[in-house]
Write an enzyme that holds these catalytic residues in place. Structure first.
Site, mmCIF file in Angstrom:
data_model
loop_
_atom_site.group_PDB
_atom_site.id
_atom_site.type_symbol
_atom_site.label_atom_id
_atom_site.label_comp_id
_atom_site.label_asym_id
_atom_site.label_seq_id
_atom_site.Cartn_x
_atom_site.Cartn_y
_atom_site.Cartn_z
ATOM 1 N N GLY A 230 33.567 46.893 35.353
ATOM 2 C CA GLY A 230 34.921 46.798 35.896
ATOM 3 C C GLY A 230 35.587 48.145 36.092
ATOM 4 N N CYS B 170 45.021 37.243 32.531
ATOM 5 C CA CYS B 170 43.931 37.652 33.435
ATOM 6 C C CYS B 170 42.591 37.022 33.083
ATOM 7 C CB CYS B 170 43.804 39.167 33.458
ATOM 8 S SG CYS B 170 43.697 39.919 31.815
ATOM 9 N N ASN C 132 35.880 50.504 33.820
ATOM 10 C CA ASN C 132 36.661 50.834 32.617
ATOM 11 C C ASN C 132 35.852 51.693 31.650
ATOM 12 O OD1 ASN C 132 38.197 47.499 32.297
ATOM 13 N ND2 ASN C 132 38.384 49.054 33.885
#
Length: 456
Positions: free
Chosen positions: A425, A246, A427
């Site tokens: 993100g 990723c 997170n």
């Protein structure tokens, strides 16, 4: 582990077994845990080749040789990073200040494993769970369940042989969304690696979650960069496991003064620049109905070209689309998880940074960004780039696939296959996930006179 977990009752029974096993494991000493950790890591590393072959055979994605390296990394690099780290009992003490910190396991970890990196991610998550005295139960991706379970079983068998409780690692044999959601609700913490939808489910489960966001890594090539180093680093990274890590580059943004030289180097090294009509054909193949076409993920460049009706040499390393728009309406501006790359021309460094910022906003907030530059003469530009990028990993002169996961082209960036993207993100962590994220730490604080005032 004789009973197959293929329904809710079986899942609940397995969870009960694992909780019992974890309570026993929680009483183990550091010496016992370290012996188990070492045995499991060695076994996983010894199985790296058959597990890599199984993953490619089952998923139809990636490159066997590269998956061997990823399995090796998940076993040996993770072991070497954490072999001497204290994760049991007193991990820190300062008698003069009267402070003592004590590490405790969290309990049972729910681990969601992606189809892109099934065996290496399973090895990584099971090893860091063993090091921290946690139980772990895996929910594999349906298209990668056989290889994921095989990897988990290798680690479990070695751990049990070294003295771990027999049910300390488990898995869902026949995964479904319903069972995965139940697992996430019943576990004590979630290690989620996968697409945005799955990560959102993890954070919506009501349990603490360590999820990772999507990447859309831009790589700027400044006018001062070493062109040969920059181009070949990108090729090395973008072709690794057919671009499925990723953190891999999704676009390169090249200063106009070196654009032609960079293009020439890419072509010399076996990359293919798409012509006008070919560009449109590949565009329609990358994104279908607004989403990444699963058929291109982890495939060779020539396979993707054939899907698009474009003929390229079989040995083509990367398909490169020269584009101008950084908006989501441009298919090449998306994350592609394959050896397909966007290439932009930048008028100057400020323009390059602006384009990179837009590409990160398109779908890579918090993940990774990359810059190729002369570090001796361009410190000011590096500072500007670092300030502008809303990413948790900012890599300089580094292949981003290998650089982002840590400990390969850098030091002090923790090796991990779960890369936190911070609040940008969505997170809970903004660093590479490791053993410290799977521990509860108790602080014992003795009385010391610390007040600078008093009330009579």
């Amino acid at each position: 582990m004789e009973n197959i977990v293929d329904n809710m009752d079986a899942l609940n029974a397995r969870l009960a077994q694992m909780r019992d096993a974890q309570k026993i494991f929680a009483s183990y000493t550091q010496e016992q845990v370290d012996a188990i950790f070492k045995a499991a890591a060695i076994a996983a590393n010894q199985a790296r080749i058959p597990l890599a072959k199984m993953a490619v055979e089952e998923t139809g994605m990636g490159v066997v040789e590269d998956k061997v390296i990823k399995n090796h990394y998940a076993a040996e690099y993770i072991y070497n990073k954490y072999k001497d780290v204290q994760t049991c009992g007193v991990i820190e003490e300062d008698k003069s200040f009267g402070i003592k910190k004590i590490a405790e396991p969290i309990g049972v970890v729910a681990a969601v494993i992606p189809t892109t990196n099934p065996t290496s991610t399973a090895i990584f998550k099971t090893l860091i769970s063993l090091k921290t005295r946690n139980g772990i139960i895996i929910s594999p991706h349906p298209r990668a369940k056989r290889s994921t379970i095989a990897a988990a079983k290798v680690v479990l068998d070695a751990a049990v042989a070294a003295g771990a409780p027999k049910n300390i690692i488990g898995w869902i044999d026949v995964p479904s969304i319903e069972m995965t959601n139940t697992l996430m609700q019943e576990a004590d913490i979630i290690l989620a690696t996968g697409g945005p939808g799955m990560v959102k489910s993890a954070y919506s489960s009501g349990k603490p979650a360590l999820g990772v966001g999507a990447g859309n890594t831009p790589a700027i090539m400044d006018a001062s960069c070493d062109i040969k180093l920059a181009v070949n680093s990108v090729i090395h990274s973008k072709t690794f496991d057919n671009g499925m890590i990723c953190a891999s580059e999704q676009s390169v943004i090249v200063d106009k003064s070196i654009y032609d030289a960079v293009k020439k180097e890419f072509e010399y090294r076996g990359c293919y620049f798409l012509k006008d009509d070919e560009l449109d054909k590949v565009r329609k193949t990358i994104i279908i109905n607004g989403s990444l076409n699963a058929k291109i993920v982890g495939q060779k460049a020539c396979t993707i070209a054939a899907l698009a009706g474009v003929k390229v040499p079989e040995a083509t390393k990367i398909l490169i689309g020269e584009v101008t728009s950084v908006d989501l309406s441009e298919e090449f501006a998306h994350e592609k998880l394959s050896p397909v790359l966007a290439m932009y021309r930048a008028n100057n460094f400020e323009d390059a940074v602006d384009k990179a910022s837009h590409l990160i906003a398109d779908g890579g907030y918090g993940h990774t960004s990359s810059l190729y530059i002369n570090i001796e003469t361009q410190a000011d530009k590096i500072a500007v780039f670092s300030e502008a990028m809303k990413t948790c990993r900012i890599l300089i002169n580094t292949p981003s696939s290998h650089g982002g996961i840590g400990d390969l082209y850098n030091f002090k960036l923790a090796p991990s296959l779960t890369l936190g993207c911070g609040s940008w993100g969505g997170n809970s962590v903004s660093e590479n996930v490791g053993v410290k994220h799977l521990l509860n730490v108790k602080t014992v604080a003795e009385r010391r006179e610390n007040m600078l005032w008093f009330r009579a």
